[in-house]
Design a protein around this motif. Structure first.
Motif, mmCIF file in Angstrom:
data_model
loop_
_atom_site.group_PDB
_atom_site.id
_atom_site.type_symbol
_atom_site.label_atom_id
_atom_site.label_comp_id
_atom_site.label_asym_id
_atom_site.label_seq_id
_atom_site.Cartn_x
_atom_site.Cartn_y
_atom_site.Cartn_z
ATOM 1 N N UNK A 198 0.793 -1.145 -0.015
ATOM 2 C CA UNK A 198 -0.061 0.028 0.051
ATOM 3 C C UNK A 198 0.810 1.325 -0.051
ATOM 4 N N UNK A 199 2.059 1.132 0.860
ATOM 5 C CA UNK A 199 2.700 2.510 0.983
ATOM 6 C C UNK A 199 3.569 2.702 -0.470
ATOM 7 N N UNK A 200 4.116 1.543 -1.087
ATOM 8 C CA UNK A 200 4.630 1.538 -2.562
ATOM 9 C C UNK A 200 3.811 1.935 -3.479
ATOM 10 N N UNK A 201 2.283 1.639 -3.433
ATOM 11 C CA UNK A 201 1.463 2.119 -4.419
ATOM 12 C C UNK A 201 1.432 3.742 -4.249
ATOM 13 N N UNK A 202 1.216 4.042 -2.938
ATOM 14 C CA UNK A 202 0.854 5.468 -2.836
ATOM 15 C C UNK A 202 2.116 6.282 -3.270
ATOM 16 N N UNK A 203 3.403 5.859 -3.083
ATOM 17 C CA UNK A 203 4.614 6.742 -3.557
ATOM 18 C C UNK A 203 4.499 6.753 -5.058
ATOM 19 N N UNK A 204 4.226 5.589 -5.631
ATOM 20 C CA UNK A 204 4.172 5.546 -7.042
ATOM 21 C C UNK A 204 2.973 6.538 -7.421
ATOM 22 N N UNK A 205 1.778 6.415 -7.260
ATOM 23 C CA UNK A 205 0.801 7.518 -7.358
ATOM 24 C C UNK A 205 1.044 8.857 -7.095
ATOM 25 N N UNK A 206 1.895 9.074 -6.320
ATOM 26 C CA UNK A 206 2.542 10.672 -5.826
ATOM 27 C C UNK A 206 3.374 10.899 -6.778
ATOM 28 N N UNK A 207 4.266 10.099 -7.268
ATOM 29 C CA UNK A 207 5.399 10.142 -8.283
ATOM 30 C C UNK A 207 4.645 10.691 -9.500
ATOM 31 N N UNK A 208 3.557 9.690 -9.994
ATOM 32 C CA UNK A 208 3.022 10.234 -11.244
ATOM 33 C C UNK A 208 2.278 11.769 -11.297
ATOM 34 N N UNK A 209 1.497 11.923 -10.025
ATOM 35 C CA UNK A 209 0.821 13.082 -10.120
ATOM 36 C C UNK A 209 1.888 14.402 -9.998
ATOM 37 N N UNK A 210 3.030 14.166 -9.262
ATOM 38 C CA UNK A 210 3.978 15.281 -9.241
ATOM 39 C C UNK A 210 4.742 15.375 -10.722
#
Length: 79
Positions: free
Chosen positions: A16-28
């Protein structure tokens, strides 16, 4: 208290944490392009948000700082 510590070390929690990091990186990456005043085509937006490869998103994020057109982040990109 011990149950809480167990949860945070659990593989599901890490996923879940890794998915959140990936999502954040895409949005940034997309935000960087927009902050620079570049038009982000819908197809590019969808491709970036659908990417689950953290390394690829890092490359795109770095390129977002320098490109003159939003699609430029995809140049020389295998994904």
């Amino acid at each position: 208290m011990s149950q809480m510590h167990y949860f945070f070390r659990h593989p599901v929690a890490e996923k879940v944490r890794e998915e959140g990091r990936i999502e954040d990186r895409a949005e940034m990456t997309l935000r960087t392009l927009e902050w620079r005043g570049l038009v982000v085509p819908e197809g590019l937006r969808e491709r970036v948000l659908a990417c689950t490869d953290a390394a690829q998103l890092t490359i795109w994020a770095e390129r977002a700082v320098h490109v003159t057109e939003a699609d430029g982040i995809l140049l020389d990109s295998p994904a």
